[in-house]
Design an enzyme around this catalytic site. Structure first.
Site, PDB file in Angstrom:
ATOM      1  N   HIS A 138       0.759  -1.273  -0.018  1.00  0.00           N
ATOM      2  CA  HIS A 138       0.111  -0.064  -0.037  1.00  0.00           C
ATOM      3  C   HIS A 138       0.713   1.377   0.004  1.00  0.00           C
ATOM      4  O   HIS A 138       0.228   2.476   0.006  1.00  0.00           O
ATOM      5  CB  HIS A 138      -0.853   0.090   1.444  1.00  0.00           C
ATOM      6  N   LYS A 190      -8.104  14.000   5.177  1.00  0.00           N
ATOM      7  CA  LYS A 190      -7.175  12.778   5.099  1.00  0.00           C
ATOM      8  C   LYS A 190      -6.254  12.955   6.055  1.00  0.00           C
ATOM      9  O   LYS A 190      -6.280  14.041   6.704  1.00  0.00           O
ATOM     10  CB  LYS A 190      -6.910  12.688   3.782  1.00  0.00           C
ATOM     11  N   ARG A 191      -5.412  11.914   6.460  1.00  0.00           N
ATOM     12  CA  ARG A 191      -4.287  12.110   7.381  1.00  0.00           C
ATOM     13  C   ARG A 191      -3.451  13.077   6.941  1.00  0.00           C
ATOM     14  O   ARG A 191      -3.215  13.415   5.792  1.00  0.00           O
ATOM     15  CB  ARG A 191      -3.718  10.651   7.450  1.00  0.00           C
ATOM     16  N   LYS A 251       0.913  14.428   1.144  1.00  0.00           N
ATOM     17  CA  LYS A 251      -0.510  14.730   0.793  1.00  0.00           C
ATOM     18  C   LYS A 251      -0.753  16.163   0.748  1.00  0.00           C
ATOM     19  O   LYS A 251      -1.670  16.881   0.128  1.00  0.00           O
ATOM     20  CB  LYS A 251      -1.440  14.228   1.868  1.00  0.00           C
ATOM     21  N   THR A 305      -8.431   6.651  -1.610  1.00  0.00           N
ATOM     22  CA  THR A 305      -9.995   6.130  -1.763  1.00  0.00           C
ATOM     23  C   THR A 305     -10.771   7.234  -1.564  1.00  0.00           C
ATOM     24  O   THR A 305     -11.896   7.210  -1.889  1.00  0.00           O
ATOM     25  CB  THR A 305     -10.180   4.962  -0.809  1.00  0.00           C
ATOM     26  N   LYS A 320     -14.610   8.399  -3.245  1.00  0.00           N
ATOM     27  CA  LYS A 320     -15.788   8.860  -2.430  1.00  0.00           C
ATOM     28  C   LYS A 320     -16.328  10.069  -3.076  1.00  0.00           C
ATOM     29  O   LYS A 320     -17.608  10.277  -3.183  1.00  0.00           O
ATOM     30  CB  LYS A 320     -15.631   8.669  -0.932  1.00  0.00           C
TER      31      LYS A 320
END
Ligand code: 26W
Length: 820
Positions: free
Chosen positions: A365, A556-557, A562, A664, A668
């Site tokens: 992952h 998100k985290r 990111k 992911t 969504k």
């Protein structure tokens, strides 16, 4: 064979549900008063629903018993389930009767749903993926059993103090968990410490045994996983650690009662807490104990079950059993299966290795180097001496193979060795996973390609047939039907309900993008959802979003790769323009951020502090308020996303190219009709291909560019040439967002100015700002936006976890569905 399959007898009609609800409220829970009933009402309703699950659970098991069927076991340290009630009611098709029954008590379904705690047994993407997979397996009628850990404390709860993250323990089981069933009779025993010794068994064979161990019991708690309207209920088995009797007795007999009880805690601490790190966990022994505990208890469980029907004959074991390893976290299973087969069931090495490598499959992952697990040989040797021995033997045989294939290439042997030599020799868990598995997959097309060309290149050259891609997906039941009823209903009205079990069908709404009446209804639903999100932001952040503004969301985290920082820089840039009166073309925008930082990740925590400070300044400036709001939602979790994604206009997926394995959340948002602003990374690429360039805001460097660029990345030169970026940095540097704490954001500035910045924040700034401008302009054209929004939902079929799971089932697991 004729099997006796029971039928469900409990009725879903309103009277029966009401009767059961009363019975559970009065008799199971012993409540007769009517004050403060919501919490009890939730439990009573959960039990009422659970009764119906129970019947179907039994039916599912009855189908699986008797004639042999192939089964898959999904091994994961994380299952981020969120709430269960709404999902179970949806899948059992009980909505109407449940609402009517609750009305008798003066409650709404929403009232009691609010009371349910999230099962937060995961960090983020990887854990939530496991939960979506469980839902899809049950809905597709696949015999897949999840194995995980029943953490007493889930993901910490986040709050802010002066804008800084504070962590509080999440004691999610405190009020009991109506969904779990303890199955004491399936308790297993897991060994730790001790030593390995050779002995000759009664058949004169030289064997090894693991002795003088300190054992811990693994007690299973089963959670029902309902399929969607198919009478199927699969099992998620979560292990809790408990002390053995001897553990206590020994000390007890020595007369030290208090010490005996303290020892008990030592055993039970294994399943006490989820590690809140989503990228690195450096060498913590307790974490290693968790990993082995899960692997060993689960494998013993499966083998015990096998022996019941087959005795000690393992000939056909691989034909009927398959283990999917969710990242490297459970990969000790490779060595543990070898141990169980050899030491406990007397198979020789080759037989055991044949079975192991035919039953294990490993999913990667992440490409981030710091997230690639390694365990020191020393620690492994002490905690799991027999396992280390087996790992060494696996490695010796593997390296012989490498030497045979590439004679004399000692550098390659060193590179590929499962044991990394050095001052602190370490076991490379990913390599153990690859060597021990018949399948290795990445989670999006780009990610899988980068695995075979980069990280696992040597292994790909050796075993190209092992490597494959399985692009992630999310369940359309929770992430559209349940969380966005408004949108789900108009989709169903237009094309029928088939999309709920076959999301490819949702493509049929694409033509409706040209229907003005449909577009108007679409926007109406979006507006309602924005109202709900707006209300939540007011409640949780005390920030008022303008309903007509573009809802621009990144949840998100928190991680440097990111690039929440890039998002904040854009907000500061808009703020700077507005305060300078340069408002031409600025479209009102409400920016929402949310996410947790690992407690030990200082820079991620500082990014949260920056976001909170910027939001203070931005939101309190009345001149700015007309155009811009920023809020940081505390304690982002599964249930927050259920309100957030339906109300979002613009989804931020802005990771440095090549760093986000898949994502992911991106799926969504798209499913719920948000447009994406994103980099060419992870599954964004596949989303872009599905919706078309005109319905996606693409920006930034690509993986290929970055490799070249990195050599001559000169953030300071970029900054010098970009007045906007200069002004943004100056505002931070001069303390505009930290009036009373000068200099606190220096580490952030340094990270941006660092020529070695791996995240390329400065390099992507210009392209991001310009693309945000294009997105804002597009938003002003309501018709065009609505059309794009519909097309995003229409194109989301591929991103259903049902599709992902069918790909796993057909290509890796070789499973047939056993549809009821
Ligand atoms: C050792 C601690 C640790 C814990 C969790 C290391 C790494 C992880 C995970 C790999 C973090 C994670 O959740 N990864 C995400 O997995 C998702 C599901 O495949 C992907 O969509 C995300 O891109 C990936 O970051």
């Amino acid at each position: 064979m004729d099997k006796k399959i029971p039928e469900p007898v409990l009725s879903n009609d309103h009277q029966e549900v009401t009767k059961d609800l009363h019975r559970h409220f009065n008799f199971t829970l012993g409540r007769f008063d009517t004050d403060d009933i919501r919490g009890y009402m939730l439990t009573a309703m959960a039990l009422t629903v659970r009764d119906r699950l129970m019947e179907r659970w039994r039916i599912t098991k009855a189908h699986e018993q008797g004639d042999k069927i192939r089964k898959v076991y999904y091994l994961s340290l994380e299952f981020l389930l969120g709430r269960s009630l709404g999902n179970a009611i949806l899948n059992l098709n009980m909505q109407d009767s449940v609402r009517q029954a609750l009305a008798d008590f003066g409650c709404t379904l929403e009232d009691i749903e609010m009371e349910e705690k999230d099962a937060g047994l995961g960090n983020g993407g990887l854990g939530r993926l496991a939960a979506c997979f469980m839902d899809s397996c049950a809905s597709l009628g696949l015999p897949v059993i999840g194995y995980g850990i029943r953490y007493e404390y889930g993901m910490f709860q986040q709050s802010f103090q002066q804008g800084r993250q504070i962590e509080q323990p999440d004691h999610w089981l405190i009020a009991g968990n109506p969904w779990e069933i303890e199955r004491n009779n399936h308790t297993r025993r897991v060994k730790f410490y001790g030593r390995s010794e050779p002995f000759t068994n009664d058949k004169g064979k030289l064997c090894m045994r693991w002795v003088d161990t300190q054992d811990v019991l693994a007690v299973p708690y089963d959670m029902p996983i309902p399929g969607y309207k198919n009478n199927k209920v699969n099992t998620l088995r979560l292990w809790k650690a408990a002390a053995t009797e001897e553990f206590n007795l020994q000390e007890f007999n020595e007369g030290d009662y208090a010490d005996a009880v303290a020892q008990k805690n030592l055993a039970e601490e294994i399943t006490m807490v989820l590690y809140p790190n989503d990228s690195s966990e450096n060498g913590k022994e307790l974490r290693l104990r968790q990993q082995y505990f899960l692997a060993s208890a689960s494998l013993q469980d499966v083998i015990e079950d096998w022996i019941k029907d087959n005795g000690d004959n393992f000939e056909a074991f691989a034909q009927y059993n398959c283990f999917q390893l969710n990242d490297t976290h459970p990969t000790l299973a490779v060595a543990e299966l070898m141990r169980l087969l050899m030491d406990e069931h007397e198979l020789d090495w080759d037989k055991a290795w044949g079975i192991t490598t035919e039953t294990m499959a490993y999913t990667n992952h992440t490409l981030l180097p710091e997230a690639l697990e390694k365990w020191s040989v020393e620690l492994l040797g002490e905690l799991l001496p027999r396992i280390l021995e087996i790992v060494y033997e696996i490695n010796a045989r593997f390296l012989a193979l490498v030497a045979h294939r590439w004679p004399g290439d000692v550098d390659r042997q060193r590179r590929m060795s499962i044991i990394e030599e050095g001052t602190i020799p370490q076991v490379r868990m990913a390599y153990l996973g690859i060597v021990g598995s018949f399948s290795v997959n990445g989670v999006a097309a780009l990610h899988s390609k980068l695995l075979t060309t980069g990280l696992f290149k040597d292994f790909y050259e050796l075993w190209p047939e092992k490597f494959n891609n399985k692009t992630n997906g999310v369940t359309p039941r929770r992430w559209l039907a349940h969380c966005n009823r408004g949108l789900g209903d108009i989709v169903t009205e237009a094309i029928g309900p088939g999309w709920k079990t076959d999301l490819a069908e949702i493509e049929k709404i694409r033509p409706f993008a040209d229907d003005p009446e449909f577009r108007a209804r679409w926007l109406e639903v979006k507006r309602k959802n924005k109202e709900a999100l707006r209300a939540r932001v007011i409640r949780k952040c005390n920030v008022e979003f303008d309903l007509d503004s573009i809802f621009d969301v990144q949840v998100k985290r928190i991680h440097e790769y990111k690039r929440q920082l890039l998002n904040i820089l854009h907000v500061i840039h808009l703020y700077d323009r507005i305060t300078r009166g340069d408002v031409a073309g600025i479209v009102p925008r409400s920016v929402l951020l949310g996410g947790k930082a690992a407690p030990g990740y200082a820079l991620a925590k500082l990014i949260i502090k920056l976001a909170n400070n910027v939001s203070q300044v931005v939101n309190s400036d009345v001149l700015v308020a007309k155009y811009l709001r920023l809020a940081f939602l505390p304690n982002y979790r599964v249930k927050s996303m259920e309100v957030i994604c339906p109300g979002t206009d613009l989804s931020e997926q802005i990771s440095t190219a090549g760093k986000e394995a898949s994502g992911t959340g991106n799926m969504k948002f798209m499913m719920n009709g948000a447009l994406t602003i994103g980099t060419y990374d992870g599954a964004n690429i596949e989303i872009l291909e599905a919706v078309g360039e005109e319905n996606f805001f693409l920006f930034g460097l690509r993986v290929e560019d970055i490799a070249d660029y990195r050599m001559q990345n000169q953030p300071n030169a970029i900054i010098e040439q970009d007045e906007d970026l200069q002004r943004v940095l100056r505002l931070i540097e001069c303390g505009h967002f930290s009036m009373f704490e000068p200099g606190i954001f220096d580490p952030i500035i340094q990270s941006i100015r660092n020529p070695m910045d791996p995240w390329m924040v400065a390099a992507d700034f210009r392209s991001y700002i310009d693309t945000q401008h294009i997105a804002a302009e597009a938003f002003t054209d309501k018709d065009r936006w609505a059309r794009s929004s519909i097309i995003n939902t229409a194109a989301s079929g591929y991103f259903s976890s049902d599709r992902t799971i069918m790909d796993y089932a057909n290509e890796i697991w070789k499973l047939k569905s056993c549809k009821l």
